[in-house]
Design a protein around this motif. Sequence first.
Motif, PDB file in Angstrom:
ATOM      1  N   LYS A  72       0.826  -1.206   0.000  1.00  0.00           N
ATOM      2  CA  LYS A  72       0.000   0.000   0.000  1.00  0.00           C
ATOM      3  C   LYS A  72       0.858   1.253   0.000  1.00  0.00           C
ATOM      4  O   LYS A  72       0.554   2.227  -0.693  1.00  0.00           O
ATOM      5  CB  LYS A  72      -0.932  -0.009   1.212  1.00  0.00           C
ATOM      6  CG  LYS A  72      -2.048  -1.039   1.141  1.00  0.00           C
ATOM      7  CD  LYS A  72      -2.996  -0.900   2.314  1.00  0.00           C
ATOM      8  CE  LYS A  72      -4.152  -1.894   2.201  1.00  0.00           C
ATOM      9  NZ  LYS A  72      -5.092  -1.761   3.337  1.00  0.00           N
ATOM     10  N   ASP A  73       1.928   1.221   0.778  1.00  0.00           N
ATOM     11  CA  ASP A  73       2.821   2.385   0.820  1.00  0.00           C
ATOM     12  C   ASP A  73       3.493   2.600  -0.536  1.00  0.00           C
ATOM     13  O   ASP A  73       3.721   3.742  -0.941  1.00  0.00           O
ATOM     14  CB  ASP A  73       3.884   2.195   1.907  1.00  0.00           C
ATOM     15  CG  ASP A  73       3.266   2.094   3.297  1.00  0.00           C
ATOM     16  OD1 ASP A  73       2.253   2.782   3.531  1.00  0.00           O
ATOM     17  OD2 ASP A  73       3.778   1.330   4.115  1.00  0.00           O
ATOM     18  N   LEU A  74       3.818   1.502  -1.216  1.00  0.00           N
ATOM     19  CA  LEU A  74       4.453   1.626  -2.518  1.00  0.00           C
ATOM     20  C   LEU A  74       3.521   2.285  -3.527  1.00  0.00           C
ATOM     21  O   LEU A  74       3.972   2.987  -4.432  1.00  0.00           O
ATOM     22  CB  LEU A  74       4.889   0.255  -3.028  1.00  0.00           C
ATOM     23  CG  LEU A  74       6.091  -0.374  -2.323  1.00  0.00           C
ATOM     24  CD1 LEU A  74       6.361  -1.760  -2.870  1.00  0.00           C
ATOM     25  CD2 LEU A  74       7.329   0.495  -2.482  1.00  0.00           C
ATOM     26  N   PHE A  75       2.207   2.043  -3.377  1.00  0.00           N
ATOM     27  CA  PHE A  75       1.252   2.708  -4.267  1.00  0.00           C
ATOM     28  C   PHE A  75       1.326   4.227  -4.102  1.00  0.00           C
ATOM     29  O   PHE A  75       1.340   4.975  -5.087  1.00  0.00           O
ATOM     30  CB  PHE A  75      -0.172   2.222  -3.968  1.00  0.00           C
ATOM     31  CG  PHE A  75      -1.228   2.964  -4.747  1.00  0.00           C
ATOM     32  CD1 PHE A  75      -1.516   2.629  -6.063  1.00  0.00           C
ATOM     33  CD2 PHE A  75      -1.923   4.021  -4.166  1.00  0.00           C
ATOM     34  CE1 PHE A  75      -2.480   3.316  -6.782  1.00  0.00           C
ATOM     35  CE2 PHE A  75      -2.884   4.720  -4.882  1.00  0.00           C
ATOM     36  CZ  PHE A  75      -3.168   4.369  -6.196  1.00  0.00           C
ATOM     37  N   VAL A  76       1.401   4.687  -2.855  1.00  0.00           N
ATOM     38  CA  VAL A  76       1.509   6.131  -2.599  1.00  0.00           C
ATOM     39  C   VAL A  76       2.843   6.657  -3.111  1.00  0.00           C
ATOM     40  O   VAL A  76       2.925   7.747  -3.690  1.00  0.00           O
ATOM     41  CB  VAL A  76       1.347   6.424  -1.099  1.00  0.00           C
ATOM     42  CG1 VAL A  76       1.545   7.907  -0.815  1.00  0.00           C
ATOM     43  CG2 VAL A  76      -0.022   5.973  -0.617  1.00  0.00           C
ATOM     44  N   VAL A  77       3.903   5.862  -2.914  1.00  0.00           N
ATOM     45  CA  VAL A  77       5.224   6.269  -3.410  1.00  0.00           C
ATOM     46  C   VAL A  77       5.187   6.420  -4.929  1.00  0.00           C
ATOM     47  O   VAL A  77       5.699   7.398  -5.489  1.00  0.00           O
ATOM     48  CB  VAL A  77       6.290   5.240  -2.990  1.00  0.00           C
ATOM     49  CG1 VAL A  77       7.614   5.527  -3.695  1.00  0.00           C
ATOM     50  CG2 VAL A  77       6.491   5.270  -1.492  1.00  0.00           C
ATOM     51  N   ALA A  78       4.568   5.448  -5.618  1.00  0.00           N
ATOM     52  CA  ALA A  78       4.459   5.521  -7.075  1.00  0.00           C
ATOM     53  C   ALA A  78       3.672   6.756  -7.495  1.00  0.00           C
ATOM     54  O   ALA A  78       4.002   7.413  -8.491  1.00  0.00           O
ATOM     55  CB  ALA A  78       3.791   4.254  -7.609  1.00  0.00           C
ATOM     56  N   LEU A  79       2.633   7.090  -6.730  1.00  0.00           N
ATOM     57  CA  LEU A  79       1.804   8.258  -7.055  1.00  0.00           C
ATOM     58  C   LEU A  79       2.595   9.550  -6.934  1.00  0.00           C
ATOM     59  O   LEU A  79       2.623  10.365  -7.870  1.00  0.00           O
ATOM     60  CB  LEU A  79       0.580   8.299  -6.138  1.00  0.00           C
ATOM     61  CG  LEU A  79      -0.321   9.538  -6.272  1.00  0.00           C
ATOM     62  CD1 LEU A  79      -0.923   9.622  -7.669  1.00  0.00           C
ATOM     63  CD2 LEU A  79      -1.411   9.531  -5.210  1.00  0.00           C
ATOM     64  N   PHE A  80       3.285   9.747  -5.785  1.00  0.00           N
ATOM     65  CA  PHE A  80       3.962  11.039  -5.626  1.00  0.00           C
ATOM     66  C   PHE A  80       5.211  11.143  -6.502  1.00  0.00           C
ATOM     67  O   PHE A  80       5.610  12.243  -6.912  1.00  0.00           O
ATOM     68  CB  PHE A  80       4.263  11.324  -4.140  1.00  0.00           C
ATOM     69  CG  PHE A  80       5.568  10.821  -3.610  1.00  0.00           C
ATOM     70  CD1 PHE A  80       6.767  11.433  -3.950  1.00  0.00           C
ATOM     71  CD2 PHE A  80       5.607   9.769  -2.719  1.00  0.00           C
ATOM     72  CE1 PHE A  80       7.972  10.991  -3.439  1.00  0.00           C
ATOM     73  CE2 PHE A  80       6.810   9.318  -2.194  1.00  0.00           C
ATOM     74  CZ  PHE A  80       7.993   9.930  -2.567  1.00  0.00           C
ATOM     75  N   ILE A  81       5.814  10.005  -6.854  1.00  0.00           N
ATOM     76  CA  ILE A  81       6.941  10.050  -7.791  1.00  0.00           C
ATOM     77  C   ILE A  81       6.461  10.435  -9.185  1.00  0.00           C
ATOM     78  O   ILE A  81       7.099  11.229  -9.888  1.00  0.00           O
ATOM     79  CB  ILE A  81       7.669   8.693  -7.809  1.00  0.00           C
ATOM     80  CG1 ILE A  81       8.485   8.524  -6.525  1.00  0.00           C
ATOM     81  CG2 ILE A  81       8.590   8.577  -9.027  1.00  0.00           C
ATOM     82  CD1 ILE A  81       9.190   7.204  -6.421  1.00  0.00           C
ATOM     83  N   PHE A  82       5.323   9.890  -9.588  1.00  0.00           N
ATOM     84  CA  PHE A  82       4.757  10.255 -10.894  1.00  0.00           C
ATOM     85  C   PHE A  82       4.441  11.749 -10.941  1.00  0.00           C
ATOM     86  O   PHE A  82       4.755  12.435 -11.927  1.00  0.00           O
ATOM     87  CB  PHE A  82       3.485   9.450 -11.157  1.00  0.00           C
ATOM     88  CG  PHE A  82       2.812   9.789 -12.469  1.00  0.00           C
ATOM     89  CD1 PHE A  82       3.250   9.226 -13.652  1.00  0.00           C
ATOM     90  CD2 PHE A  82       1.758  10.686 -12.510  1.00  0.00           C
ATOM     91  CE1 PHE A  82       2.650   9.546 -14.865  1.00  0.00           C
ATOM     92  CE2 PHE A  82       1.148  11.012 -13.710  1.00  0.00           C
ATOM     93  CZ  PHE A  82       1.588  10.446 -14.890  1.00  0.00           C
ATOM     94  N   LEU A  83       3.830  12.269  -9.883  1.00  0.00           N
ATOM     95  CA  LEU A  83       3.497  13.700  -9.836  1.00  0.00           C
ATOM     96  C   LEU A  83       4.764  14.553  -9.815  1.00  0.00           C
ATOM     97  O   LEU A  83       4.818  15.620 -10.447  1.00  0.00           O
ATOM     98  CB  LEU A  83       2.639  13.994  -8.602  1.00  0.00           C
ATOM     99  CG  LEU A  83       1.243  13.345  -8.592  1.00  0.00           C
ATOM    100  CD1 LEU A  83       0.565  13.583  -7.246  1.00  0.00           C
ATOM    101  CD2 LEU A  83       0.389  13.900  -9.729  1.00  0.00           C
ATOM    102  N   THR A  84       5.788  14.095  -9.108  1.00  0.00           N
ATOM    103  CA  THR A  84       7.060  14.834  -9.061  1.00  0.00           C
ATOM    104  C   THR A  84       7.689  14.914 -10.442  1.00  0.00           C
ATOM    105  O   THR A  84       8.161  15.987 -10.870  1.00  0.00           O
ATOM    106  CB  THR A  84       8.034  14.148  -8.077  1.00  0.00           C
ATOM    107  OG1 THR A  84       7.467  14.154  -6.770  1.00  0.00           O
ATOM    108  CG2 THR A  84       9.376  14.883  -8.047  1.00  0.00           C
TER     109      THR A  84
END
Length: 350
Positions: free
Chosen positions: A61-73
């Motif tokens: 679940k944490d990796l999903f959030v990490v993937a999200l904020f990396i994509f936005l970055t």
Amino acid sequence: MLTALKKLLTNWIAHFLMMWIAIIVFTVIPYLYHVHIWGNYIYNTDGTPVSGLQYATNLNKDLFVVALFIFLTEAVRQFLFKKYHFIVFIAGCLLTGMISCAGIVYLRPHVFQQQGKLSAIEPILYISAYAFVYVTVRDYYLQNRNRKLHRIQQSENELHALKAQLNPHFLFNALNYLYGTALKEKASDTAQGIDIMSDMMRYTIHGMHENFVPLQDELKFMENYLQLQHVRLPIQDNIKINTQIVSDDHNHQQKIAPLLLLPFIENAFKYGISMDAQCEVQIKIVVAKNELHMEVFNTIIQNRAEVSGNNTGIKNTIKRLDLLYPNSYQLDHKNTSLDYKVSFWLKLNS
């Protein structure tokens, strides 16, 4: 636009993989070390100890959030940084933090209930700060790398130029002699072609030693090239050539890397002109508000080498664009096997 999306996806995947490895290194490995030294301290509901694999799986679940904020970055870096006002970039970083925090709340609804509302601001600030630092540090690194690569490429270009220009003065004197001879023989088309070729060679020799040249000089070179094509090609019903070059740089303040547009236009005539079949070449260059837009279209003559966009001239031009105009250009090309179209956008230097 398609090229920009491919670049965004590639950067996102590479960035996420590095972050995922970092998470494994800084969370799972310390956990395994602790278990090895002091024994297990986390257990499943059935009383069995949590293994390293289970511990890593719980991070999904944490990796999903990490993937999200990396994509936005990565999206902020590619579409906002240095393309709009600095405040827009800051706002993009803050928006990255807020959207990522919303993802955390969605996956873990009770994560902030016990800690209070104020604690929800902290991850927003942390993620926003990460986006800001990552983009600025990476830009600084890329600029330094590009400067070094550009110096190397410039040295190579000068070496090639010296090899190709055995005696420029001799060539110009020979062209002047041929020009005068053509006028005496009343071969006006030949004289005009020689005159245009002389101007083009002069510009080529001068441009080889410059990083940037006045935009009007580059546009004049393209006009000479197109005029030379008109002189070279016969007037036939099956050959249609439409060209347009428009610029608002009336004060001659804008600059561009020399010989940047030629490979695209040269390919259009190389692969799109036939003396026998129906063929068409369309070239449109518009300079407005410190931006250059170019559209190149040509029919593809059958039974001729396919236009793949991977020839040496285009590949070298893309390398130059990456070095001189990082994140300041877009290049899209479409090949239907019947025709070929290039769309090019460039933010100019002043």
